[in-house]
Design a protein around this motif. Structure first.
Motif, PDB file in Angstrom:
ATOM      1  N   GLN A  98      -0.802   2.108   2.271  1.00 22.89           N
ATOM      2  CA  GLN A  98      -1.701   3.090   2.896  1.00 22.89           C
ATOM      3  C   GLN A  98      -2.582   3.804   1.874  1.00 22.89           C
ATOM      4  O   GLN A  98      -3.783   3.929   2.060  1.00 22.89           O
ATOM      5  CB  GLN A  98      -0.895   4.153   3.662  1.00 22.89           C
ATOM      6  N   LYS A  99      -1.986   4.282   0.801  1.00 18.85           N
ATOM      7  CA  LYS A  99      -2.691   5.169  -0.120  1.00 18.85           C
ATOM      8  C   LYS A  99      -3.163   4.481  -1.402  1.00 18.85           C
ATOM      9  O   LYS A  99      -3.981   5.015  -2.134  1.00 18.85           O
ATOM     10  CB  LYS A  99      -1.801   6.356  -0.471  1.00 18.85           C
ATOM     11  N   GLY A 100      -2.605   3.317  -1.710  1.00 17.67           N
ATOM     12  CA  GLY A 100      -2.970   2.621  -2.933  1.00 17.67           C
ATOM     13  C   GLY A 100      -2.450   3.350  -4.156  1.00 17.67           C
ATOM     14  O   GLY A 100      -1.509   4.130  -4.084  1.00 17.67           O
ATOM     15  N   GLY A 101      -3.084   3.101  -5.283  1.00 17.98           N
ATOM     16  CA  GLY A 101      -2.688   3.736  -6.533  1.00 17.98           C
ATOM     17  C   GLY A 101      -2.307   2.729  -7.583  1.00 17.98           C
ATOM     18  O   GLY A 101      -1.959   1.584  -7.268  1.00 17.98           O
ATOM     19  N   ASP A 102      -2.392   3.117  -8.852  1.00 19.57           N
ATOM     20  CA  ASP A 102      -2.092   2.231  -9.984  1.00 19.57           C
ATOM     21  C   ASP A 102      -2.912   0.942  -9.934  1.00 19.57           C
ATOM     22  O   ASP A 102      -2.416  -0.142 -10.233  1.00 19.57           O
ATOM     23  CB  ASP A 102      -0.595   1.905 -10.042  1.00 19.57           C
ATOM     24  N   GLY A 103      -4.161   1.075  -9.531  1.00 22.90           N
ATOM     25  CA  GLY A 103      -5.050  -0.086  -9.479  1.00 22.90           C
ATOM     26  C   GLY A 103      -5.122  -0.755  -8.126  1.00 22.90           C
ATOM     27  O   GLY A 103      -6.018  -1.552  -7.872  1.00 22.90           O
ATOM     28  N   MET A 104      -4.173  -0.450  -7.249  1.00 26.04           N
ATOM     29  CA  MET A 104      -4.182  -1.055  -5.914  1.00 26.04           C
ATOM     30  C   MET A 104      -5.063  -0.207  -4.995  1.00 26.04           C
ATOM     31  O   MET A 104      -4.926   1.008  -4.944  1.00 26.04           O
ATOM     32  CB  MET A 104      -2.766  -1.128  -5.349  1.00 26.04           C
ATOM     33  N   PRO A 105      -5.966  -0.868  -4.264  1.00 20.27           N
ATOM     34  CA  PRO A 105      -6.800  -0.104  -3.327  1.00 20.27           C
ATOM     35  C   PRO A 105      -5.966   0.392  -2.151  1.00 20.27           C
ATOM     36  O   PRO A 105      -4.893  -0.144  -1.862  1.00 20.27           O
ATOM     37  CB  PRO A 105      -7.843  -1.125  -2.864  1.00 20.27           C
ATOM     38  N   ASP A 106      -6.465   1.424  -1.472  1.00 19.69           N
ATOM     39  CA  ASP A 106      -5.762   1.897  -0.279  1.00 19.69           C
ATOM     40  C   ASP A 106      -6.235   1.079   0.925  1.00 19.69           C
ATOM     41  O   ASP A 106      -7.391   0.703   1.024  1.00 19.69           O
ATOM     42  CB  ASP A 106      -6.015   3.392  -0.057  1.00 19.69           C
ATOM     43  N   PHE A 107      -5.295   0.786   1.799  1.00 23.58           N
ATOM     44  CA  PHE A 107      -5.591   0.011   3.002  1.00 23.58           C
ATOM     45  C   PHE A 107      -5.309   0.821   4.265  1.00 23.58           C
ATOM     46  O   PHE A 107      -5.288   0.276   5.359  1.00 23.58           O
ATOM     47  CB  PHE A 107      -4.758  -1.287   3.014  1.00 23.58           C
ATOM     48  N   GLY A 108      -5.103   2.120   4.110  1.00 24.77           N
ATOM     49  CA  GLY A 108      -4.753   2.980   5.243  1.00 24.77           C
ATOM     50  C   GLY A 108      -5.768   2.977   6.366  1.00 24.77           C
ATOM     51  O   GLY A 108      -5.397   3.103   7.531  1.00 24.77           O
ATOM     52  N   LYS A 109      -7.033   2.835   6.029  1.00 18.53           N
ATOM     53  CA  LYS A 109      -8.068   2.819   7.061  1.00 18.53           C
ATOM     54  C   LYS A 109      -8.534   1.401   7.389  1.00 18.53           C
ATOM     55  O   LYS A 109      -9.266   1.200   8.343  1.00 18.53           O
ATOM     56  CB  LYS A 109      -9.263   3.669   6.612  1.00 18.53           C
ATOM     57  N   LYS A 110      -8.102   0.448   6.595  1.00 24.72           N
ATOM     58  CA  LYS A 110      -8.543  -0.940   6.780  1.00 24.72           C
ATOM     59  C   LYS A 110      -7.559  -1.740   7.638  1.00 24.72           C
ATOM     60  O   LYS A 110      -7.955  -2.638   8.371  1.00 24.72           O
ATOM     61  CB  LYS A 110      -8.706  -1.609   5.413  1.00 24.72           C
ATOM     62  N   LEU A 111      -6.270  -1.416   7.521  1.00 22.65           N
ATOM     63  CA  LEU A 111      -5.232  -2.139   8.260  1.00 22.65           C
ATOM     64  C   LEU A 111      -4.575  -1.215   9.283  1.00 22.65           C
ATOM     65  O   LEU A 111      -4.459  -0.014   9.053  1.00 22.65           O
ATOM     66  CB  LEU A 111      -4.158  -2.673   7.300  1.00 22.65           C
ATOM     67  N   THR A 112      -4.113  -1.792  10.370  1.00 19.86           N
ATOM     68  CA  THR A 112      -3.384  -1.013  11.374  1.00 19.86           C
ATOM     69  C   THR A 112      -1.949  -0.802  10.904  1.00 19.86           C
ATOM     70  O   THR A 112      -1.464  -1.503   9.990  1.00 19.86           O
ATOM     71  CB  THR A 112      -3.349  -1.742  12.733  1.00 19.86           C
ATOM     72  N   ASP A 113      -1.264   0.143  11.528  1.00 16.25           N
ATOM     73  CA  ASP A 113       0.151   0.366  11.207  1.00 16.25           C
ATOM     74  C   ASP A 113       0.960  -0.907  11.435  1.00 16.25           C
ATOM     75  O   ASP A 113       1.843  -1.238  10.638  1.00 16.25           O
ATOM     76  CB  ASP A 113       0.727   1.509  12.055  1.00 16.25           C
ATOM     77  N   ASP A 114       0.678  -1.620  12.523  1.00 22.24           N
ATOM     78  CA  ASP A 114       1.397  -2.873  12.803  1.00 22.24           C
ATOM     79  C   ASP A 114       1.153  -3.907  11.716  1.00 22.24           C
ATOM     80  O   ASP A 114       2.082  -4.606  11.293  1.00 22.24           O
ATOM     81  CB  ASP A 114       0.982  -3.446  14.162  1.00 22.24           C
ATOM     82  N   GLN A 115      -0.082  -4.009  11.239  1.00 28.31           N
ATOM     83  CA  GLN A 115      -0.374  -4.967  10.170  1.00 28.31           C
ATOM     84  C   GLN A 115       0.377  -4.612   8.892  1.00 28.31           C
ATOM     85  O   GLN A 115       0.942  -5.491   8.239  1.00 28.31           O
ATOM     86  CB  GLN A 115      -1.880  -5.009   9.886  1.00 28.31           C
ATOM     87  N   MET A 116       0.390  -3.338   8.553  1.00 30.82           N
ATOM     88  CA  MET A 116       1.097  -2.916   7.341  1.00 30.82           C
ATOM     89  C   MET A 116       2.600  -3.187   7.472  1.00 30.82           C
ATOM     90  O   MET A 116       3.225  -3.703   6.534  1.00 30.82           O
ATOM     91  CB  MET A 116       0.822  -1.438   7.059  1.00 30.82           C
ATOM     92  N   ASN A 117       3.165  -2.880   8.617  1.00 34.11           N
ATOM     93  CA  ASN A 117       4.594  -3.132   8.827  1.00 34.11           C
ATOM     94  C   ASN A 117       4.903  -4.623   8.838  1.00 34.11           C
ATOM     95  O   ASN A 117       5.939  -5.053   8.322  1.00 34.11           O
ATOM     96  CB  ASN A 117       5.074  -2.452  10.107  1.00 34.11           C
ATOM     97  N   ASP A 118       4.007  -5.425   9.410  1.00 33.58           N
ATOM     98  CA  ASP A 118       4.203  -6.875   9.397  1.00 33.58           C
ATOM     99  C   ASP A 118       4.100  -7.443   7.979  1.00 33.58           C
ATOM    100  O   ASP A 118       4.837  -8.369   7.622  1.00 33.58           O
ATOM    101  CB  ASP A 118       3.199  -7.571  10.319  1.00 33.58           C
ATOM    102  N   LEU A 119       3.211  -6.891   7.159  1.00 27.35           N
ATOM    103  CA  LEU A 119       3.134  -7.314   5.757  1.00 27.35           C
ATOM    104  C   LEU A 119       4.450  -7.024   5.041  1.00 27.35           C
ATOM    105  O   LEU A 119       4.949  -7.862   4.283  1.00 27.35           O
ATOM    106  CB  LEU A 119       1.988  -6.602   5.039  1.00 27.35           C
ATOM    107  N   ILE A 120       5.011  -5.855   5.286  1.00 28.32           N
ATOM    108  CA  ILE A 120       6.287  -5.495   4.658  1.00 28.32           C
ATOM    109  C   ILE A 120       7.379  -6.453   5.103  1.00 28.32           C
ATOM    110  O   ILE A 120       8.174  -6.935   4.285  1.00 28.32           O
ATOM    111  CB  ILE A 120       6.648  -4.030   4.969  1.00 28.32           C
ATOM    112  N   LYS A 121       7.423  -6.772   6.391  1.00 25.87           N
ATOM    113  CA  LYS A 121       8.426  -7.728   6.894  1.00 25.87           C
ATOM    114  C   LYS A 121       8.256  -9.093   6.241  1.00 25.87           C
ATOM    115  O   LYS A 121       9.240  -9.748   5.881  1.00 25.87           O
ATOM    116  CB  LYS A 121       8.312  -7.859   8.419  1.00 25.87           C
TER     117      LYS A 121
END
Length: 130
Positions: A98-121
């Motif tokens: 969601q927030k990014g950091g340490d060189g990683m961009p944030d995807f909080g506004k680009k991906l849905t909550d379901d997409q982020m949770n599916d990526l984690i799974k």
């Protein structure tokens, strides 16, 4: 007479043998077990998102490593496969995505909550064996 008897016996033996082969109820090549069905890819919908948003830095299999961005910035991208990464709770992954950091961009506004949770799974299942 013996020759004629042998001939008749031979013909009968051939006929019986041929009849046994053609009257078999199952073929030796017939498989009585149904074909194994393929398992559907449970990550088929999120895999293109990983390929588009994550793979460039984290790699095909989550190995991470050194990455040089288009602007010349060099990053040491952490592995998603090692024990250290596996120990992080899902909430850490979600926050990082969601927030990014340490060189990683944030995807909080680009991906849905379901997409982020599916990526984690997907990361857990495919890269960490969980």
């Amino acid at each position: 007479m013996i020759t004629r008897s042998l001939f008749v016996a031979s013909v009968l033996l051939i006929a019986i043998t041929a009849g046994c082969k053609t009257n078999q109820t199952t073929s030796p090549t017939t498989n009585s077990h149904p074909a194994a069905s393929s398992t559907p890819d449970q990550f088929a919908t999120i895999r293109p998102t990983y390929d588009k948003e994550c793979k460039r830095c984290h790699g095909d299999t989550g190995e991470g490593g050194p990455v040089k961005l288009d602007d010349g910035t060099k990053l040491k991208v952490p592995s998603l496969r090692d024990n250290r990464a596996a120990r992080h709770p899902d909430s850490d992954y979600l926050k990082q995505i969601q927030k990014g950091g340490d060189g990683m961009p944030d995807f909080g506004k680009k991906l849905t909550d379901d997409q982020m949770n599916d990526l984690i799974k997907m990361i857990r299942a495919e890269f960490q064996g969980k």
